[in-house]
Design a protein around this motif. Structure first.
Motif, PDB file in Angstrom:
ATOM      1  N   LEU A 378      52.309  15.580  52.161  1.00  0.00           N
ATOM      2  CA  LEU A 378      53.393  16.561  52.064  1.00  0.00           C
ATOM      3  C   LEU A 378      54.591  15.994  51.325  1.00  0.00           C
ATOM      4  N   VAL A 381      54.873  16.546  47.441  1.00  0.00           N
ATOM      5  CA  VAL A 381      55.232  17.820  46.810  1.00  0.00           C
ATOM      6  C   VAL A 381      56.721  18.052  46.962  1.00  0.00           C
ATOM      7  N   CYS A 386      55.282  24.018  49.201  1.00  0.00           N
ATOM      8  CA  CYS A 386      53.921  23.756  49.668  1.00  0.00           C
ATOM      9  C   CYS A 386      53.420  24.872  50.571  1.00  0.00           C
ATOM     10  N   TRP A 388      50.598  24.964  52.987  1.00  0.00           N
ATOM     11  CA  TRP A 388      49.843  23.879  53.631  1.00  0.00           C
ATOM     12  C   TRP A 388      48.660  24.446  54.399  1.00  0.00           C
ATOM     13  N   HIS A 409      59.370  20.734  53.186  1.00  0.00           N
ATOM     14  CA  HIS A 409      58.400  20.902  52.103  1.00  0.00           C
ATOM     15  C   HIS A 409      57.614  22.207  52.198  1.00  0.00           C
ATOM     16  N   THR A 463      52.421  24.318  45.328  1.00  0.00           N
ATOM     17  CA  THR A 463      51.161  23.600  45.540  1.00  0.00           C
ATOM     18  C   THR A 463      50.497  24.117  46.801  1.00  0.00           C
ATOM     19  N   LEU A 465      48.083  22.918  49.360  1.00  0.00           N
ATOM     20  CA  LEU A 465      47.660  21.566  49.728  1.00  0.00           C
ATOM     21  C   LEU A 465      46.770  21.599  50.956  1.00  0.00           C
TER      22      LEU A 465
END
Length: 497
Positions: A378, A381, A386, A388, A409, A463, A465
């Motif tokens: 984490l 990014v 993010c 997640w 994040h 992102t 992730l």
């Protein structure tokens, strides 16, 4: 037979091997080549016995028995009056087998211990040194870096242990294929029943709560990790940013003359390896360490391990420093450290960018199987970008520190797995404003559904992730299968875009 004797006393011995996965089968195979008279293999699953029979690795004289109940398993093993029990990592420290074997005076060894006792001598009578490492996270990457460095130095080096190859199979190899040195990745499971290994150098990368269910407590987990430093000959390598690892070294019973060597992401002091500007440097293994440092590598040598378009993550630099310290303790020259780090390939399922769709990057870090590893992902990014994907088998862990520390994040969270409550409750306490979607699809649809939900929540520049912070075995066979499912789903989105 004494568990602490300097040489194995296996002639005519009765040996029980408990757990018939890769390490258990390798142990039986190695024991079959000794003068051990009677071998018995045990596992909780009948299918494991069938696999052992089909493998061709198990000596035909071995009696095999499947016993699922831990109490009955302990009874069955000890009823055979073994002189020695060899346990696989699948036998937890809380198993009654350990206590009952101790009460009966029967030593219990790991496959690691067996490998150490059965090491094959080289023509000059010496045995290949071991460079051992453990830690909650980064072990496989670091042992891979270490092996790459050793290869660059012209050594016949093999990565063994928790990385996948049973140690006993390599340690007993003779002839032209015999290794010059072993790079040994050790889990806390393997260290628990390891008693006499004396590594040339050893490292603990970091420590965070994990595998509490296997060990019974965090303290027991920590104590087993600390066993990696026992009897170290040259250098005990610790993480300057993790004071627990330093205390492990301070408390370790090492060979006289062994030195403590710290690794740090800052400028190193005397006796450390670290970073000065963009250089990885050594102030531990050079005579001039009191007033100068030796250059080992440049951050650019690690650029291929960074996420696309990003900086080299701090934990990758830390892993490289630990690998370099172990290699330097073995006598590797600085130029070979640099070449080995350049040659080391990026690993699958470790912050691996697998697709980009509509300006959103999809990153697979399925190897992040605990909170410590997920936090490192984490941090790679940008704040607030993010989505997640997290969850799986929590192994008794809690996630308050992870969520509280990485809240900035998060744009959104998609929860998977059968054990979602610990993450759900941590998010409710520490990130109540972050949208959370829970995926309850059947196992074969978990990842396509999770990726679709993440794509819906993500914005250009974000992102998605996969850093689950949990083990995979609730819905997947391995973290690799979980990562591959994520990559397939992301690439299917990319194909359709």
């Amino acid at each position: 037979m004494s568990a602490m004797s300097s040489e194995p006393v296996l002639d005519g011995a009765r040996v029980a091997v408990v757990g018939l996965g890769a390490s258990g089968r390798a142990a039986l195979e190695a024991l079959g080549a000794t003068a051990a008279a009677r071998l018995a293999g045990y596992d909780a699953a009948e299918a494991a016995l069938d696999a052992a029979r089909d493998s061709g690795e198990v000596p035909p004289v071995t009696s095999l028995l499947a016993v699922a109940d831990p109490d009955r398993l302990a009874d069955e093993v000890l009823t055979g009056r073994p002189d020695l029990v060899v346990v696989s990592p699948g036998v937890p420290a809380v198993s009654p087998l350990y206590a009952r074997a101790a009460a009966a005076g029967v030593p219990v060894w790991s496959e690691v211990e067996l490998a150490w006792r059965l090491r094959a001598p080289r023509p000059d009578g010496s045995r290949a040194p071991w460079l051992t490492l453990t830690g909650t996270n980064g072990k496989t990457t670091t042992v891979g870096m270490l092996t790459s460095i050793l290869h660059a130095a012209g050594e016949r080096a093999v990565a063994v242990g928790n990385v996948g190859t049973p140690i006993v199979r390599v340690a007993t190899t003779t002839g032209p294929d015999a290794p010059d040195v072993l790079a040994v990745e050790l889990s806390s499971f393997q260290l628990h029943a390891t008693h006499s290994v004396s590594p040339q150098a050893a490292a603990c990368l970091n420590l965070a709560p994990d595998h509490i269910d296997w060990h019974g407590s965090y303290e027991a987990y920590r104590d087993d990790k600390a066993r990696v430093f026992a009897r170290t000959q040259v250098a005990a390598v610790y993480n300057e940013a993790d004071p627990v690892t330093r205390r492990m070294v301070e408390d370790a019973d090492v060979v006289e003359g062994a030195r403590a060597v710290g690794f740090t992401l800052g400028s190193p002091g005397v006796g450390q390896v670290g970073v000065v500007e963009d250089l990885l440097v050594d102030r531990a293994f050079i005579p001039e360490r009191w007033h100068s440092a030796a250059e080992l590598a440049d951050l650019a040598d690690l650029a291929h391990l960074a996420p696309a378009g990003g900086d080299v993550p701090a934990h990758v630099v830390a892993n490289a420093l630990a690998a370099a310290a172990l290699a330097r303790a073995h006598g590797v020259d600085p130029e070979h450290v640099q070449q080995g780090l350049r040659d080391f390939p990026a690993g699958a399922h470790r912050i691996e960018r697998v697709a980009e769709v509509d300006g959103v990057a999809y990153v697979d870090d399925s190897k992040a199987t605990n909170a410590h590893a997920a936090a490192a992902s984490l941090r790679a990014v940008r704040a607030g970008t993010c989505v997640w994907i997290a969850g799986g088998l929590a192994k008794g862990a809690r996630f308050d520190d992870l969520v509280a520390g990485q809240r900035e994040h998060l744009r959104a969270v998609v929860l998977i797995g059968t054990d979602r409550e610990p993450l759900r409750s941590a998010l409710a306490r520490h990130a109540a404003d972050v949208p959370v979607i829970e995926v309850t699809a059947d196992d074969d649809q978990v990842m396509p559904t999770a990726v679709a939900e993440a794509a819906r929540l993500a914005q250009p520049g974000d992102t998605v992730l996969l850093a689950p912070a949990c083990a995979s075995m609730d819905q997947f066979r391995s973290y690799a299968e979980r990562g591959e499912a994520f990559a397939r789903a992301a690439r299917e989105l990319e194909r359709r875009s």
